[in-house]
Design a protein around this motif. Sequence first.
Motif, mmCIF file in Angstrom:
data_model
loop_
_atom_site.group_PDB
_atom_site.id
_atom_site.type_symbol
_atom_site.label_atom_id
_atom_site.label_comp_id
_atom_site.label_asym_id
_atom_site.label_seq_id
_atom_site.Cartn_x
_atom_site.Cartn_y
_atom_site.Cartn_z
ATOM 1 N N VAL A 35 0.831 -1.246 -0.101
ATOM 2 C CA VAL A 35 0.173 -0.361 -0.123
ATOM 3 C C VAL A 35 0.595 1.117 0.198
ATOM 4 O O VAL A 35 0.849 2.664 -0.911
ATOM 5 C CB VAL A 35 -1.016 0.081 1.391
ATOM 6 C CG1 VAL A 35 -1.942 1.350 1.309
ATOM 7 C CG2 VAL A 35 -2.004 -1.447 1.561
ATOM 8 N N PHE A 36 2.078 1.483 0.856
ATOM 9 C CA PHE A 36 2.872 2.388 0.859
ATOM 10 C C PHE A 36 3.281 2.674 -0.204
ATOM 11 O O PHE A 36 3.723 3.854 -1.044
ATOM 12 C CB PHE A 36 3.898 2.156 1.893
ATOM 13 C CG PHE A 36 3.536 2.482 3.445
ATOM 14 C CD1 PHE A 36 2.344 3.133 3.080
ATOM 15 C CD2 PHE A 36 3.729 1.946 4.734
ATOM 16 C CE1 PHE A 36 1.733 3.632 5.025
ATOM 17 C CE2 PHE A 36 3.305 2.075 5.530
ATOM 18 C CZ PHE A 36 2.671 2.984 5.449
ATOM 19 N N ALA A 37 3.963 1.334 -0.954
ATOM 20 C CA ALA A 37 5.213 1.263 -1.856
ATOM 21 C C ALA A 37 4.453 2.304 -3.522
ATOM 22 O O ALA A 37 4.529 3.050 -4.670
ATOM 23 C CB ALA A 37 5.313 0.252 -2.520
ATOM 24 N N SER A 38 2.596 1.331 -3.339
ATOM 25 C CA SER A 38 1.832 2.689 -4.952
ATOM 26 C C SER A 38 1.581 3.826 -4.452
ATOM 27 O O SER A 38 1.202 4.099 -5.402
ATOM 28 C CB SER A 38 0.588 1.217 -4.362
ATOM 29 O OG SER A 38 0.175 1.066 -3.705
ATOM 30 N N THR A 39 1.131 4.056 -3.139
ATOM 31 C CA THR A 39 1.666 5.591 -3.108
ATOM 32 C C THR A 39 2.883 5.978 -3.479
ATOM 33 O O THR A 39 2.642 8.013 -3.305
ATOM 34 C CB THR A 39 0.752 5.989 -2.034
ATOM 35 O OG1 THR A 39 1.447 5.784 -0.478
ATOM 36 C CG2 THR A 39 -0.204 5.754 -1.521
ATOM 37 N N ILE A 84 6.758 -0.512 -9.035
ATOM 38 C CA ILE A 84 7.005 -0.851 -10.664
ATOM 39 C C ILE A 84 5.278 0.051 -11.530
ATOM 40 O O ILE A 84 5.337 0.945 -11.746
ATOM 41 C CB ILE A 84 7.403 -2.010 -10.870
ATOM 42 C CG1 ILE A 84 8.497 -2.427 -10.266
ATOM 43 C CG2 ILE A 84 6.777 -2.305 -12.665
ATOM 44 C CD1 ILE A 84 9.088 -3.910 -10.702
ATOM 45 N N PHE A 85 4.233 -0.535 -10.682
ATOM 46 C CA PHE A 85 3.214 -0.188 -10.851
ATOM 47 C C PHE A 85 2.457 1.288 -10.344
ATOM 48 O O PHE A 85 2.442 1.570 -11.475
ATOM 49 C CB PHE A 85 1.850 -0.959 -10.476
ATOM 50 C CG PHE A 85 1.966 -2.371 -10.290
ATOM 51 C CD1 PHE A 85 1.823 -2.571 -12.429
ATOM 52 C CD2 PHE A 85 1.947 -3.174 -10.185
ATOM 53 C CE1 PHE A 85 2.122 -4.387 -12.769
ATOM 54 C CE2 PHE A 85 2.244 -5.086 -10.757
ATOM 55 C CZ PHE A 85 1.726 -4.763 -11.785
ATOM 56 N N SER A 86 3.347 1.924 -9.400
ATOM 57 C CA SER A 86 3.440 2.822 -8.736
ATOM 58 C C SER A 86 3.984 3.506 -9.926
ATOM 59 O O SER A 86 3.351 4.881 -9.756
ATOM 60 C CB SER A 86 4.179 3.554 -7.572
ATOM 61 O OG SER A 86 3.895 4.312 -7.267
ATOM 62 N N SER A 118 -2.030 6.396 -11.517
ATOM 63 C CA SER A 118 -3.172 6.043 -10.263
ATOM 64 C C SER A 118 -2.425 5.119 -9.389
ATOM 65 O O SER A 118 -2.218 4.034 -9.682
ATOM 66 C CB SER A 118 -4.554 5.764 -10.815
ATOM 67 O OG SER A 118 -5.084 5.152 -10.225
ATOM 68 N N THR A 119 -2.853 5.669 -8.279
ATOM 69 C CA THR A 119 -2.958 5.399 -6.813
ATOM 70 C C THR A 119 -3.756 4.408 -6.760
ATOM 71 O O THR A 119 -2.870 2.725 -6.087
ATOM 72 C CB THR A 119 -2.849 6.139 -5.596
ATOM 73 O OG1 THR A 119 -2.378 7.096 -6.038
ATOM 74 C CG2 THR A 119 -2.429 5.156 -4.377
ATOM 75 N N LYS A 120 -4.543 4.170 -6.852
ATOM 76 C CA LYS A 120 -5.762 3.244 -6.339
ATOM 77 C C LYS A 120 -5.279 1.664 -7.658
ATOM 78 O O LYS A 120 -5.326 0.486 -7.706
ATOM 79 C CB LYS A 120 -6.900 3.586 -7.340
ATOM 80 C CG LYS A 120 -8.023 2.926 -6.772
ATOM 81 C CD LYS A 120 -9.383 3.772 -6.813
ATOM 82 C CE LYS A 120 -9.872 3.492 -8.282
ATOM 83 N NZ LYS A 120 -11.104 4.228 -7.963
ATOM 84 N N ASN A 121 -5.192 2.582 -8.922
ATOM 85 C CA ASN A 121 -4.539 0.775 -9.611
ATOM 86 C C ASN A 121 -3.297 0.568 -9.579
ATOM 87 O O ASN A 121 -2.897 -1.141 -9.514
ATOM 88 C CB ASN A 121 -4.950 2.032 -11.440
ATOM 89 C CG ASN A 121 -5.490 2.270 -12.348
ATOM 90 O OD1 ASN A 121 -7.154 1.965 -11.162
ATOM 91 N ND2 ASN A 121 -5.930 2.938 -13.109
ATOM 92 N N ALA A 122 -2.115 1.337 -8.879
ATOM 93 C CA ALA A 122 -1.281 0.269 -8.830
ATOM 94 C C ALA A 122 -1.037 0.033 -7.646
ATOM 95 O O ALA A 122 -0.571 -1.495 -7.635
ATOM 96 C CB ALA A 122 -0.262 1.707 -7.927
ATOM 97 N N MET A 123 -2.519 0.178 -6.664
ATOM 98 C CA MET A 123 -2.720 -0.687 -5.875
ATOM 99 C C MET A 123 -3.655 -2.875 -4.996
ATOM 100 O O MET A 123 -2.381 -2.849 -5.107
ATOM 101 C CB MET A 123 -3.535 -0.265 -4.455
ATOM 102 C CG MET A 123 -3.281 -0.062 -3.094
ATOM 103 S SD MET A 123 -4.065 0.612 -2.810
ATOM 104 C CE MET A 123 -3.127 2.234 -2.233
ATOM 105 N N ILE A 124 -3.929 -1.867 -6.677
ATOM 106 C CA ILE A 124 -4.721 -3.503 -6.882
ATOM 107 C C ILE A 124 -4.464 -4.666 -7.877
ATOM 108 O O ILE A 124 -4.078 -5.475 -7.692
ATOM 109 C CB ILE A 124 -6.382 -2.225 -7.847
ATOM 110 C CG1 ILE A 124 -7.714 -1.782 -6.863
ATOM 111 C CG2 ILE A 124 -6.603 -4.111 -8.375
ATOM 112 C CD1 ILE A 124 -8.290 -1.265 -8.276
ATOM 113 N N LEU A 125 -3.200 -3.672 -8.548
ATOM 114 C CA LEU A 125 -1.943 -4.271 -9.185
ATOM 115 C C LEU A 125 -1.513 -5.387 -8.493
ATOM 116 O O LEU A 125 -1.286 -6.842 -8.728
ATOM 117 C CB LEU A 125 -1.608 -3.446 -10.837
ATOM 118 C CG LEU A 125 -2.752 -3.714 -12.043
ATOM 119 C CD1 LEU A 125 -1.994 -2.810 -12.707
ATOM 120 C CD2 LEU A 125 -3.064 -5.348 -12.734
#
Lengths: 252, 174
Positions: free
Chosen positions: A69-73, A154-156, A161-168
């Motif tokens: 969660v931290f990394a995706s933001t 990587i996704f972030s 989008s933070t949300k998309n990065a978190m979901i993936l």
Amino acid sequence: MIFELVKKESKEHIFSRKGLGFLFVVSLLLSVMSFGFISVKELSLLDQPTVVMTAFRLLLGINILISMVFASTMVAGEKEKGTLESLLLTPLTKRKIIIGKLTAILVFWFVVTLISLPYFFVLSFGTNMFPTILFFLYIVGTALVIAFSSIALIFSTILASTKNAMILGILIFLITLIPMFLSTTMKKSGFAKRINDYSPVSASMKSMKDIFINKLGSSDILVGLIPVIVFLLLTVLLALMISKKVDFLRGE
Amino acid sequence: MRKSMLLLLLIGLLFVTNAGFAQAQGNPNFEINIVFPQKIEQLPGIDTLIKVSIINKTDKEMHDVFTYITMANLTKTWTVNLEDYSADQPTAIGTMKPNEEKIVELPIKLVYSADYYLYATVVSKESKIITSSDAIPVKILGNTKIVPLQVQIVSILIPLLLLIALIYVIKRKK
């Protein structure tokens, strides 16, 4: 300069309301579980290696999720808030920015391990398991946390989008967890067998069992941990390669 | 009179069927016994072998014979699974000649602390009569040295300290 970035990120993740809230939740979950081991009839029948392994699974699972969660933001969040520009204006290279952010996650993980140590101490009391717990916590646990955080990072970096990065990111984590929900027979063939053979989470759980219950030697444990090591190297390398993509949103 | 005769005949037939069923249970195709050990009392994590003797009691060859261990957990009243204990893992014996005896060693891993009954079962594809041995007692000793008071102190103190820190940060920001 990179130290300043790590300091800023760590402060945000540990001493903020969000960070302390996460730490409180982790300690609360560990407390409930520890209480269960001494008060619930079924759980109190378990032997100490199983008790320690169960606590480990909980700690690793929650912390991988929190770190992701931290990394995706970390990059997408900066893009969303419009603060990435000021970060890119610093003398830090894009690669150093990624390394700094990964280090900040690592600092958070170390704080979590410090909180969990008293629990592991009392749960392994009277045995000689504590040094093995430290090895598993700081070597295998750290490797898994860095690897999964790198995926989220990587996704972030790629996504805006933070949300998309978190979901993936979480989706990838859940795929590696599939073998834990399957029966022994299902794990023996087809797609489930492939995931079971190559999943770093499965490999770490198997190694944990080999250490605490099967009492295997260090060479067997190292062989069992190969998927974790390969996964760590691949994800970190990919995160560093993708660091070139740390850029503003289109139109900025 | 005829009706009474028919009734008697039917009752007689019932007895014949029942007698056959009882005979099949009373004369199993195999004799299976646990030769060694007669009792197990060990700590968790130990691998051990159970020596089992199987005799083909019939006067014909029995094909596709296999045997396996079952461990019944007396504390929780359930059986243990293959993944943890290697129980239920069948060992193939193959074909057994009339009155032939075979000795096999079945592996078992001791995992969770509890009292168990361990017994072996022999099965052949050619017969629906399944034979199990008498059970031996297995005690997997508890090695828990957890001190409940220590667990209680840690479980209360650490979340409490973190909660105080969290409240402090929230109040300072306000």
